[in-house]
Design an enzyme around this catalytic site. Structure first.
Site, PDB file in Angstrom:
ATOM      1  N   ASP A 213       0.957  -1.079  -0.172  1.00  0.00           N
ATOM      2  CA  ASP A 213      -0.089  -0.023  -0.023  1.00  0.00           C
ATOM      3  C   ASP A 213       0.736   0.986  -0.034  1.00  0.00           C
ATOM      4  O   ASP A 213       1.932   1.020   0.130  1.00  0.00           O
ATOM      5  CB  ASP A 213      -0.853  -0.043   1.045  1.00  0.00           C
ATOM      6  CG  ASP A 213      -2.267   0.739   0.865  1.00  0.00           C
ATOM      7  OD1 ASP A 213      -2.252   1.911   0.606  1.00  0.00           O
ATOM      8  OD2 ASP A 213      -3.403   0.023   1.186  1.00  0.00           O
ATOM      9  N   HIS A 256     -12.951  -1.912  -7.533  1.00  0.00           N
ATOM     10  CA  HIS A 256     -14.124  -1.050  -7.739  1.00  0.00           C
ATOM     11  C   HIS A 256     -13.899   0.423  -7.466  1.00  0.00           C
ATOM     12  O   HIS A 256     -14.832   0.943  -7.835  1.00  0.00           O
ATOM     13  CB  HIS A 256     -15.196  -1.716  -6.837  1.00  0.00           C
ATOM     14  CG  HIS A 256     -15.203  -1.405  -5.372  1.00  0.00           C
ATOM     15  ND1 HIS A 256     -16.228  -1.549  -4.317  1.00  0.00           N
ATOM     16  CD2 HIS A 256     -14.005  -0.722  -4.680  1.00  0.00           C
ATOM     17  CE1 HIS A 256     -15.764  -0.904  -3.193  1.00  0.00           C
ATOM     18  NE2 HIS A 256     -14.375  -0.570  -3.233  1.00  0.00           N
TER      19      HIS A 256
HETATM   20  C1  LIG Z   1     -10.920   0.976  -0.768  1.00  0.00           C
HETATM   21  S1  LIG Z   1      -9.590   0.693  -0.002  1.00  0.00           S
HETATM   22  C2  LIG Z   1      -9.372  -1.001   0.591  1.00  0.00           C
HETATM   23  C3  LIG Z   1      -8.754  -1.455   1.623  1.00  0.00           C
HETATM   24  C4  LIG Z   1      -8.492  -2.939   2.007  1.00  0.00           C
HETATM   25  N1  LIG Z   1      -8.414  -3.490   0.870  1.00  0.00           N
HETATM   26  C5  LIG Z   1      -9.993  -3.314   2.468  1.00  0.00           C
HETATM   27  O1  LIG Z   1     -10.541  -4.156   1.767  1.00  0.00           O
HETATM   28  O2  LIG Z   1     -10.374  -2.885   3.569  1.00  0.00           O
HETATM   29  C6  LIG Z   1      -8.360   0.986  -1.010  1.00  0.00           C
HETATM   30  C7  LIG Z   1      -6.844   0.944  -0.671  1.00  0.00           C
HETATM   31  O3  LIG Z   1      -6.098   0.951  -1.856  1.00  0.00           O
HETATM   32  C8  LIG Z   1      -4.839   1.918  -1.340  1.00  0.00           C
HETATM   33  N2  LIG Z   1      -4.346   2.747  -2.500  1.00  0.00           N
HETATM   34  C9  LIG Z   1      -4.992   3.569  -3.234  1.00  0.00           C
HETATM   35  N3  LIG Z   1      -4.299   3.962  -4.448  1.00  0.00           N
HETATM   36  C10 LIG Z   1      -3.053   3.318  -4.417  1.00  0.00           C
HETATM   37  C11 LIG Z   1      -1.767   3.367  -5.276  1.00  0.00           C
HETATM   38  N4  LIG Z   1      -1.663   4.137  -5.807  1.00  0.00           N
HETATM   39  N5  LIG Z   1      -1.048   2.355  -4.798  1.00  0.00           N
HETATM   40  C12 LIG Z   1      -1.109   1.545  -3.660  1.00  0.00           C
HETATM   41  N6  LIG Z   1      -2.179   1.620  -2.910  1.00  0.00           N
HETATM   42  C13 LIG Z   1      -3.090   2.467  -3.197  1.00  0.00           C
HETATM   43  C14 LIG Z   1      -5.438   2.919  -0.416  1.00  0.00           C
HETATM   44  O4  LIG Z   1      -4.330   3.300   0.364  1.00  0.00           O
HETATM   45  C15 LIG Z   1      -6.330   1.956   0.354  1.00  0.00           C
HETATM   46  O5  LIG Z   1      -5.718   1.284   1.459  1.00  0.00           O
END
Ligand SMILES: C[S@@+](CC[C@H](N)C(=O)[O-])C[C@H]1O[C@@H](n2cnc3c(N)ncnc32)[C@H](O)[C@@H]1O
Length: 347
Positions: A213, A256
């Site tokens: 992440d 999503h």
């Molecule tokens: C909707 S959350 C889902 C978190 C986790 N998978 C859950 O189901 O609880 C989206 C995740 O994508 C990560 N994220 C967003 N953009 C990112 C990027 N460019 N590279 C890595 N992670 C990213 C966010 O920090 C966040 O933790």
């Protein structure tokens, strides 16, 4: 024509089954989450932990106007959240108990995230989104969603602690619903604070885990809860441009958030990094055909209004996987609102 419109008596009440009442109820239903948010933000449940309290006393404890607090709690009590007794004292119910912040299963951060202004305001601009095909998020907040939540630790916590709270009840169930190759390295892509990876490592004793992440998110990880069990690593990075090597790529509530082009970039990074015996496990709602209610159809509109994303059908995943170099092998239901869409490298 309805009974009301055709009635010869101008003061006759419309029939209770008049569909206008149903539409009115639906139009007013946004007041329930508004009330829920108010109660969660005020910390009402914490102040009822020791037993029922008269509303005036409760209002003093949470710093609220007694009359208005009573009106909010009275509405919530109609949905089984708090209950009022004949003496005018409010008490916790099992649902209200989950709003306490001092219990391990607290759902208060999830409620505060889902009703946060970052979801609420764009949802109020849905007409614009439908007209233009674009989220109003950047206009309203001056930057895209994930940049907003990287501003400072307090803002970040609203989303990332909220996501962890929302995911907590799902994680052990999801972790049990799939199998892995022996001694697999599991990469949780966009894994947030690591709640899912914790469950996966507990459920699959021969697996290793990598939590992937953004750096400011990994700073709040929970993998230390495994104690002496050190089968995990952290990997900071950008999932559009890289992915750590592994055998199973978990993407829970990731695709999503994004339109097809961005989702493809993420999947292609996984495809590039995955081992020959590997697989991708996309954990998302799979929207069923037909008119039946489905939670995926609801969250889909959040993905539309605050993100650029969408919930997808099986056919959508099939097409997306094929473009990314994966073959969709099966869709595993789980006892949550999410399914696991499994793909293997296409040969
Ligand atoms: C909707 S959350 C889902 C978190 C986790 N998978 C859950 O189901 O609880 C989206 C995740 O994508 C990560 N994220 C967003 N953009 C990112 C990027 N460019 N590279 C890595 N992670 C990213 C966010 O920090 C966040 O933790």
């Amino acid at each position: 024509m309805t009974a009301a419109a055709s009635s010869p008596d101008p003061i006759a009440r419309p029939a209770e089954d008049d569909l206008r009442f149903a539409l009115m109820d639906l139009a007013l239903s946004y007041l329930f989450p508004a009330a829920l948010r108010a109660a969660a933000a005020l910390g009402v449940a914490d102040h009822l932990a020791d037993g029922p309290r008269p509303v005036a006393e409760l209002a003093g404890a949470v710093g609220a106007d007694p009359l208005n607090l009573h009106r909010v709690l009275r509405l919530l009590a109609t949905r089984g959240i708090f209950t009022e007794d004949d003496a005018g004292r409010f008490a916790l119910t099992p649902s209200a108990e989950l709003l306490r912040t001092d219990v391990p299963s607290s759902f208060a951060p999830a409620v505060l995230m889902i009703t946060d202004t970052t979801f609420w305001r764009p949802a109020g601009e849905l007409e614009e989104t439908v007209r233009t095909g674009r989220t109003p998020f950047d206009r309203l907040f001056g930057m895209p969603f994930f940049e907003h939540f990287a501003r400072d630790p307090e803002t970040a916590a609203v989303f990332h602690v909220g996501m962890a709270s929302m995911s907590d009840p799902e994680n052990p169930v999801v972790a049990r619903a799939f199998d892995l190759p022996p001694d697999a390295t599991v990469v949780d892509v966009g894994g947030g604070h690591g709640g899912l990876l914790l469950s996966v490592l507990r459920e699959h004793p021969d697996a290793r885990g990598v939590l992937f992440d953004q750096p400011h998110v990994l700073a709040g990880h929970r993998l230390g809860e495994l104690g002496a069990d050190d089968r995990w690593d952290l990997a900071e990075g950008d999932f559009f441009t890289e992915a750590p090597p592994g055998d199973a790529y978990l993407l829970k509530r990731i695709l999503h958030d994004w339109d097809d082009e961005h989702a493809l970039r993420i999947l292609r990074q996984c495809r590039r990094a995955v081992s020959d015996r590997g697989r991708v496990l996309v954990v998302d709602a799979v929207v069923p055909p037909g008119n039946d209610p489905d939670p995926g159809k609801v969250i889909d509109l959040l993905m539309m209004s605050s993100f650029t994303g969408r919930e997808r059908t099986r056919a959508d995943f099939d097409a997306l996987f094929a473009r990314a170099g994966f073959r969709l092998t099966r869709v595993l239901p789980t006892d949550t609102r999410l399914s696991i869409v499994e793909g293997v490298p296409a040969t």
